[in-house]
Structure formats: structure tokens, C-alpha cells
Design an enzyme around this catalytic site. Structure first.
Site, mmCIF file in Angstrom:
data_model
loop_
_atom_site.group_PDB
_atom_site.id
_atom_site.type_symbol
_atom_site.label_atom_id
_atom_site.label_comp_id
_atom_site.label_asym_id
_atom_site.label_seq_id
_atom_site.Cartn_x
_atom_site.Cartn_y
_atom_site.Cartn_z
ATOM 1 N N SER A 1 0.821 -1.199 0.000
ATOM 2 C CA SER A 1 0.000 0.000 0.000
ATOM 3 C C SER A 1 0.859 1.255 0.000
ATOM 4 O O SER A 1 1.618 1.501 -0.934
ATOM 5 C CB SER A 1 -0.963 -0.032 1.196
ATOM 6 O OG SER A 1 -1.848 1.048 1.156
ATOM 7 N N ASP B 1 -3.057 6.450 -3.222
ATOM 8 C CA ASP B 1 -1.950 5.813 -2.516
ATOM 9 C C ASP B 1 -1.321 4.755 -3.425
ATOM 10 O O ASP B 1 -1.702 4.602 -4.589
ATOM 11 C CB ASP B 1 -2.397 5.248 -1.168
ATOM 12 C CG ASP B 1 -3.391 4.095 -1.285
ATOM 13 O OD1 ASP B 1 -3.894 3.848 -2.390
ATOM 14 O OD2 ASP B 1 -3.645 3.437 -0.261
ATOM 15 N N ASP C 1 -1.259 1.472 -3.815
ATOM 16 C CA ASP C 1 -2.036 0.423 -4.488
ATOM 17 C C ASP C 1 -3.368 0.948 -5.006
ATOM 18 O O ASP C 1 -4.195 0.173 -5.483
ATOM 19 C CB ASP C 1 -2.242 -0.784 -3.578
ATOM 20 C CG ASP C 1 -2.985 -0.457 -2.287
ATOM 21 O OD1 ASP C 1 -2.946 0.706 -1.856
ATOM 22 O OD2 ASP C 1 -3.577 -1.375 -1.686
ATOM 23 N N ASP D 1 -6.125 2.043 -3.809
ATOM 24 C CA ASP D 1 -7.455 1.740 -3.276
ATOM 25 C C ASP D 1 -7.994 2.881 -2.426
ATOM 26 O O ASP D 1 -9.152 2.865 -2.015
ATOM 27 C CB ASP D 1 -7.467 0.421 -2.490
ATOM 28 C CG ASP D 1 -6.585 0.452 -1.247
ATOM 29 O OD1 ASP D 1 -5.751 1.375 -1.106
ATOM 30 O OD2 ASP D 1 -6.706 -0.467 -0.415
#
Length: 477
Positions: A109, A258, A260, A262
Site C-alpha cells: 500500500s 496511494d 495500491d 485503493d
């Protein structure tokens, strides 16, 4: 199983299995050896032998190798791996949902480049936490590290699948942006997976029709070393480039994803950050109106306990039922299913949608903001101000030597002038008179560090600041 110069043992493996995912420094306990063991254990836990497992990964240097190691472990225990390759985390949820298959996503992440990890899902993008299967996966993987993975008689296969175009089309089917006024948007992908998904969903890279959006790209190159700034928009320092670019380009707004992709953060035309609580309230109104128009009643919307007080007020005013929950990714996914909630919002910019298998999707939240904003003629700051009537401190972390003692000081200081709630940490609600400004705060101990996390809200900035400063002094004394 692959060999390693420094084999991972059960204790080191346990250290990287967190409450909701696997996260650690690459080459320490997170190795291809441990990933293979975790893959075999995952297949066993979710009963995927003879079925499919989705495997995707982000742009970190270690991610492709880890995805291949996972495929080795999963196929050895009889699962067929659907390898979707480079993707965002919410794209992996899409694949898990549309294929009704469990999934593993390799990403850390927003963490720095030295880290990587795994986000697991059961079939249909359902979350997995320590309490709902992750502890069992950890323990099984420990056994495999000690004893080796025993291959089944009929190992699985690996089949590549590109889902990006279908994912983009699905999101477009949920939020119609074709009729909004033309908007100029600066998007900071932070060298993360937004550099892949934004051109597909908001642009024409996936073969979809052009939208009335002019996108100014910032750091779209996929680079897991994060050469420009950390891909963590929750930290104000990582929004500075976006804020400057929005003003310089005369853009209508900015979006920051961010690593990743999501989570999505929103910046107005002046470079001001729009709070995730305001975004949650905006999306909640839209989703409530949509399902109410379809005839739904008893509509539930989830918010965690440190979103603004205005979020539940907005939910109620729109005719729905606010459901207050503890903080936590897998927890909220579970509550989405238990309550049938149409939407859920967190202070950390995670937004959950019933029409997305109850999973979180920052891109979808951004599209709702674009749809709402693009249907009117005002500025985004004017829209955001309507959904931000109170003053929020944001989350303030304090390192303390004795967390229980600091916690006790806070309780003693506010006993007699506030009500207490221990749903998640300690929530303190001021017992003020009707003509006095309201305030509340939340103090939550970290599960993994000697930290106390403070969030404060007040009816106005002065009230919030006074409470914030008093509580911080108690915590840090």
C-alpha cells in the site's frame, strides 16, 4: 519449496502477519519461501483446491517474484491460479468478485519501497482478518515452513487474465460521468498503481469513450522506489506537489491515490484538502438517493467512529440509518455484509460499496465526487464547505512510554464532564449545555506500537483546539 540462505521460522513469520494483512520488509521474514508457505496455507484455509485463486501485484520491484512464488505454493496444493498481473488492490477485488474466487494481492500500500505484503480476500472480495482466517493461515504456513509443503496429486495450473478493461467498464456502469460539465483534474498517482487505472477508468486507455475530463498527470510512471514522494496521501507533505499543481494549472480539483490505488484523497481548486469525512458524506447522499429511488427502505450506511459527526447527521437527514463501527478494513467489510449497507466511509479515505461486493474502492468514490461536483456550477471548495461544518483535528499520534497510564490520565481528567464510550479505544463526548459548542474526541491505542491515536472534533476551531491541546498535554505528560 525454494531454499533461502536465512530460512524463515514460525516466529519470524508471525511478526509479519498483521491484523488484516501480511506486511514486512522484503528479504527479512517476507521471502519467496514464506510466500510459498502462505500460499499453500491460504488455499487450504479457503478450500480452493480444485478451484481458482486470483493473484495480482503492484509495481514494487519484489512484487512479480512474490506473485510467482505464491502461484507455486497455490498450485502445489491444487488451486488454479488466475494471474491478473499488474493491478490496483480494488482491481483485484473486482476480479475476486466477478469470478467469485479468493484472491491474493501483493502490495504494501502506502509503505516505503523496502516493504511488501499480501492482502487476502475470500471469494467475492470478502475480507480476512486474524479473527476470520488469517491466524489459521499463519499457523498452517508455520507448519509448512517447518515440514515442507506436501504437493497434492493433481496440482493446479496458472492462467493469465487481463481484467483492466472490464474493471474500468464496470466502474463506469456504476457512476455515469458522461453528462457532467467539462472539468480539469490534476491526478497524483505517486508512481503507484493509479498510473495504470486512472487512464483506463477516467481516460481512454482501456478503449472506453472519452469523458468530459482533462487530466493533468502527475507521477504516473509505475516505480516502486517512489522517487518523488511516498505514496501516502494521508501525510500532508505528500499532497504538496498536487496542491501546487492544481493552482498552477487552474484546475477544478486534484486527486491523490496511494500506492495500491485503493484510497483516494481530494484537493479543491485552491489546493485545500477535502476531508475524507466530507467525501463520505457526499457519496452517502448520492448512494442513499439512488437506492431510495429504486424503492429501498431501511437503508443502512456505515461510518467508523472517528468520522465527523456530520457524516451520521447527513445520513439521517437523507433518510437512512447510520451504523457506527470500529475502525478496521476487514471489520467494515464484514459489517457491510451483515447490515446490507449500501455504502461505508472511513476517516482514512477507505470507501466501501455494496455494488462492489462490499469492498473498498477509492476510484469509485472519486467518480461519485466528480459526478456530484460536475452536475453543478460552483467550486469544489464551496461544495466541500457545505459538508464540513465542524472543525476536525485529523489523527495525531503520540509515542508514550506507558500507554495504560496515559489512557488513565485522560479518563480521570474528563470524568464528570463527559460521557464515555469504549466501542473502539475510548470515545469521550462532552456533556455541554444546549447553548455551548459541542466537542468529542477519540483516543485509541495502537495494536502494534506504543502509540495513542487522538482525533478531536468541535463545533468550531477554537473549541476543537482547546480540547485537542488539553488531551495532548494529558497524553504526553
Amino acid at each position: 519449496m525454494t531454499s533461502a540462505e536465512n530460512p524463515v521460522d514460525r516466529e519470524r513469520l508471525s511478526a509479519i502477519v498483521k491484523a488484516y494483512d501480511v506486511r514486512g520488509i522484503v528479504g527479512d521474514a517476507l521471502t519467496e519461501q514464506s510466500v510459498e508457505a502462505l500460499a499453500a496455507a491460504f488455499v487450504d484455509e479457503v478450500g480452493a483446491a480444485g478451484g481458482k485463486v486470483v493473484v495480482g501485484h503492484d509495481m514494487r520491484d519484489s512484487s512479480p517474484g512474490f506473485a510467482e512464488a505464491f502461484a507455486r505454493g497455490a498450485t502445489s496444493r491444487g488451486a488454479d491460479v488466475v494471474a491478473i498481473g499488474l493491478c490496483s488492490t480494488d482491481e483485484s477485488y473486482y476480479a475476486s468478485g466477478i469470478l467469485n474466487a479468493p484472491a491474493a494481492m501483493f502490495t504494501a500500500s502506502h509503505n516505503p519501497a523496502a516493504y511488501n505484503g499480501i492482502k487476502f480476500s475470500r471469494a467475492g472480495a470478502q475480507g480476512i482478518s486474524l479473527d476470520t482466517g488469517l491466524a489459521a493461515i499463519r499457523d498452517r504456513a508455520g507448519d509448512y515452513l517447518e515440514q515442507g509443503v506436501t504437493p497434492v496429486e493433481a496440482p493446479g495450473s496458472v492462467q493469465p487474465l487481463d481484467v483492466l478493461a472490464d474493471y474500468a467498464a464496470y466502474l463506469r456502469s456504476l457512476v455515469d460521468l458522461t453528462g457532467i460539465r467539462p472539468l480539469k483534474i490534476v491526478v497524483d498517482a505517486g508512481n503507484g498503481m493509479g498510473g495504470l487505472t486512472v487512464p483506463a477508468v477516467l481516460g481512454t486507455a482501456a478503449g472506453l469513450a472519452e469523458l468530459p475530463l482533462e487530466i493533468v498527470p502527475l507521477y504516473f510512471e509505475l516505480d516502486g522506489t517512489f522517487p518523488n514522494h511516498e505514496a501516502n496521501p494521508l501525510e500532508p507533505a505528500n499532497l504538496v506537489d498536487l496542491q501546487k499543481a492544481v493552482v498552477e494549472h487552474g484546475a477544478d480539483l486534484g486527486l491523490a491515490f496511494d500506492g495500491d490505488a485503493d484510497r483516494c484523497f481530494v484537493v479543491d481548486e485552491r489546493g485545500g484538502a477535502v476531508t475524507p469525512s466530507a467525501v463520505a458524506a457526499i457519496v452517502a447522499v448520492r448512494e442513499i438517493a439512488r437506492v431510495a429511488a429504486l424503492g429501498e427502505t431501511d437503508i443502512n450506511v456505515i461510518h467508523n467512529l472517528i468520522t465527523s459527526r456530520f457524516v451520521p447527521e447527513t445520513i439521517e437527514a437523507a433518510g437512512a440509518i447510520p451504523v457506527r463501527t470500529r475502525v478496521g478494513h476487514s471489520l467494515i467489510k464484514d459489517r457491510m455484509r451483515e447490515t446490507g449497507a449500501v455504502f461505508g466511509g472511513e476517516h482514512s479515505a477507505h470507501y466501501y460499496f455494496r455494488d462492489f461486493w462490499g469492498a473498498d474502492n477509492g476510484m469509485l468514490a472519486a467518480m461519485h465526487v466528480l459526478a456530484e461536483f460536475g452536475a453543478q456550477q460552483g467550486t469544489l471548495s464551496e461544495l466541500a464547505d457545505r459538508f464540513t461544518p465542524y472543525a476536525l483535528s485529523g489523527e495525531i499520534n503520540s509515542t508514550v512510554a506507558d500507554v495504560p497510564a496515559a489512557y488513565t490520565r485522560v479518563v480521570e481528567a474528563f470524568t464528570g464532564r463527559a460521557d464515555f464510550d469504549e466501542l473502539d479505544g475510548l470515545t469521550v463526548l462532552g456533556t455541554t449545555a444546549e447553548d455551548e459548542p459541542f466537542w468529542w474526541f477519540s483516543v485509541r491505542p495502537s495494536n502494534t506500537e506504543p502509540l495513542l491515536r487522538l482525533n478531536v472534533e468541535g463545533a468550531d476551531a477554537a473549541t476543537m483546539a482547546a480540547v485537542r491541546d488539553e488531551v495532548l498535554a494529558l497524553i504526553r505528560s
